[in-house]
Design an enzyme around this catalytic site. Structure first.
Site, short mmCIF file in Angstrom:
data_model
loop_
_atom_site.label_atom_id
_atom_site.label_comp_id
_atom_site.label_asym_id
_atom_site.label_seq_id
_atom_site.Cartn_x
_atom_site.Cartn_y
_atom_site.Cartn_z
N GLY A 8 0.83 -1.21 0.00
CA GLY A 8 0.00 0.00 0.00
C GLY A 8 0.86 1.25 0.00
O GLY A 8 1.12 1.84 1.06
N SER B 77 -2.40 -3.82 -5.49
CA SER B 77 -2.59 -5.10 -6.21
C SER B 77 -2.80 -6.24 -5.23
O SER B 77 -2.09 -6.35 -4.23
CB SER B 77 -1.37 -5.43 -7.07
OG SER B 77 -1.22 -4.47 -8.07
N GLU C 163 11.82 -4.80 -6.16
CA GLU C 163 10.63 -4.81 -7.00
C GLU C 163 10.96 -4.65 -8.49
O GLU C 163 10.21 -5.10 -9.33
CB GLU C 163 9.68 -3.68 -6.54
CG GLU C 163 8.36 -3.70 -7.26
CD GLU C 163 7.32 -2.76 -6.69
OE1 GLU C 163 7.49 -2.28 -5.55
OE2 GLU C 163 6.33 -2.50 -7.40
#
Ligand SMILES: Cc1cc2nc3c(=O)[nH]c(=O)nc-3n(C[C@H](O)[C@H](O)[C@H](O)COP(=O)(O)OP(=O)(O)OC[C@H]3O[C@@H](n4cnc5c(N)ncnc54)[C@H](O)[C@@H]3O)c2cc1C
Length: 371
Positions: free
Chosen positions: A124, A158, A241
């Protein structure tokens, strides 16, 4: 350039390819399985095979295996379209983040369930007015005794609809300079005050969500790392990521199917194919460099940009091979519609090019007011 793996890696790869093909055969869409392919059952299968937390130290319950082993497994699984999304965020970045910034209790509390494939995580970070600019985050976490009370709204989270936990970035010091007052909290998505609303994208996916936090109580023990020290932690997390194989092979299955039926008597198709194949090999080298820890700091911006631009080009190649049929609802149309997302999620290409310019090339920032 192709690498030949030794017999053990090759055998692991063959095993993962067989598992991936079997799992993907039951699914209508093979593309983007690391973000839209959710399956609790498949997470348990990954855990049974020892493919979650593969590279994490044995002392925390991990597999203690090499990063190349993890690479061959997930390259095979994602390129075949196996549904790894339920465990992906935790395996890719939450576990490594907890090992770097979390404390012993947090590692003992959260890593075993990630390794067992029984917990699903989401991230988030983005808000309606804070996407590229993390420093604009407005979701607040205020102290109440030992706890935090979280209030605000996140968007594009997501997997939140299927997740147990959200790794949340919130403003914990409203008086500090924008970059300095942010902290990271582990929030239980089933706690009172959390509401999760999936957002349908134009391909029909409902994987990303708006998540509203209305006075959600979060135990103080769920603060990760330093209070108000999130900015440095986020930057490290983004490296996990951005530099991985998921950014290269999201639509590899579609590419292989298009290549098999492409009219290679057409010289322009041959040129397109040559560009994509050589791009794939360059992209794989970039990812491998990240995997073996030889990429310079900030280099994941290059890796993600190169690889995701290749994925966009693959979507247009598949459409070109399909011709008018690309307009029919199906995997080709779906991937074509979805492909702009490759250049946005995890940091837009414009932001990543800024990073390359400033951090890698050392170019000066444009003075304000000049064009
Ligand atoms: C499929 C998908 C999944 C996602 N999943 C998650 C998730 O799980 N968790 C999460 O927190 N977020 C998630 N996101 C959100 C994503 O991280 C943001 O969309 C992204 O960071 C961009 O933010 P924004 O949409 O607010 O665009 P903005 O930041 O408003 O940018 C709009 C445009 O302006 C450009 N721009 C902005 N600033 C600059 C600048 N300084 N220089 C040059 N150009 C600039 C951008 O490149 C972009 O083209 C996801 C997004 C997508 C598409």
């Amino acid at each position: 350039m192709d690498y030949r793996f030794g017999p053990e890696l090759q055998s692991l790869r063959d095993q993962a390819l067989a598992v991936g093909r079997r799992a993907a055969a039951e699914r209508p869409v093979r593309e983007d399985s690391w973000i839209v392919g959710t399956s609790r059952a498949f997470s348990l299968e990954l855990a049974r095979r020892g493919w979650l937390g593969m590279t994490w130290p044995v002392e925390v319950g991990g597999g203690g295996r090499s990063s190349l082993e993890r690479f061959v497994v997930f390259e095979a699984l994602i390129s075949t379209g196996a549904p790894v999304a339920t465990s992906w965020f935790a395996d890719r970045q939450i576990g490594p983040t907890l090992m770097q910034f979390g404390n012993a209790e947090q590692r003992a509390r959260f890593l075993p369930e990630i390794i067992a494939g029984t917990s699903a995580w989401s991230i988030g970070m983005s808000e309606p007015d804070a996407g590229s600019d993390v420093a604009s985050i407005r979701t607040r976490a205020d102290r109440d005794g030992d706890d935090w009370i979280v209030t605000g709204a996140k968007i594009w989270t997501s997997g939140a609809v299927d997740a147990d936990w959200c790794y949340l970035i919130a403003r914990t010091d409203p008086d500090a300079p924008p970059h300095a007052g942010l902290s990271e909290l582990i929030v239980d998505l089933h706690a009172p005050g959390v509401s999760v609303s999936p957002i349908a994208d134009m391909t029909g996916n409902r994987h990303f969500c708006e998540v509203v936090y209305d006075h959600v109580r979060v135990p103080g023990a769920n603060l990760v790392g330093e209070a108000n020290g999130s900015f440095r932690q986020v930057m490290r997390q983004m490296e996990h990521e951005r530099g991985g194989v998921d950014r290269l092979v999201s639509n590899r299955a579609l590419f292989e199917e298009a290549r098999a039926v492409a009219d290679t008597s057409d010289p322009t198709i041959r040129q397109h194919l040559a560009r994509l194949e050589s791009g794939y090999r360059i992209g794989r080298n970039l990812v491998l460099r990240e995997v073996v820890g030889q990429a310079p700091p900030g280099w994941s911006a290059v890796t993600k940009t190169f690889c995701t631009e290749l994925e966009v080009d693959i979507a247009s190649f598949a459409a070109r091979v399909a011709g008018a049929d690309a307009m029919l609802a199906g995997r080709v149309a779906r991937n074509l519609c979805y492909s702009p997302a490759y250049l946005i999620m995890g940091g837009t290409v414009e932001i990543l090019r800024n990073i390359m310019a400033e951090r890698i090339l050392g170019l000066p920032r444009e003075p304000r007011g000049q064009t």
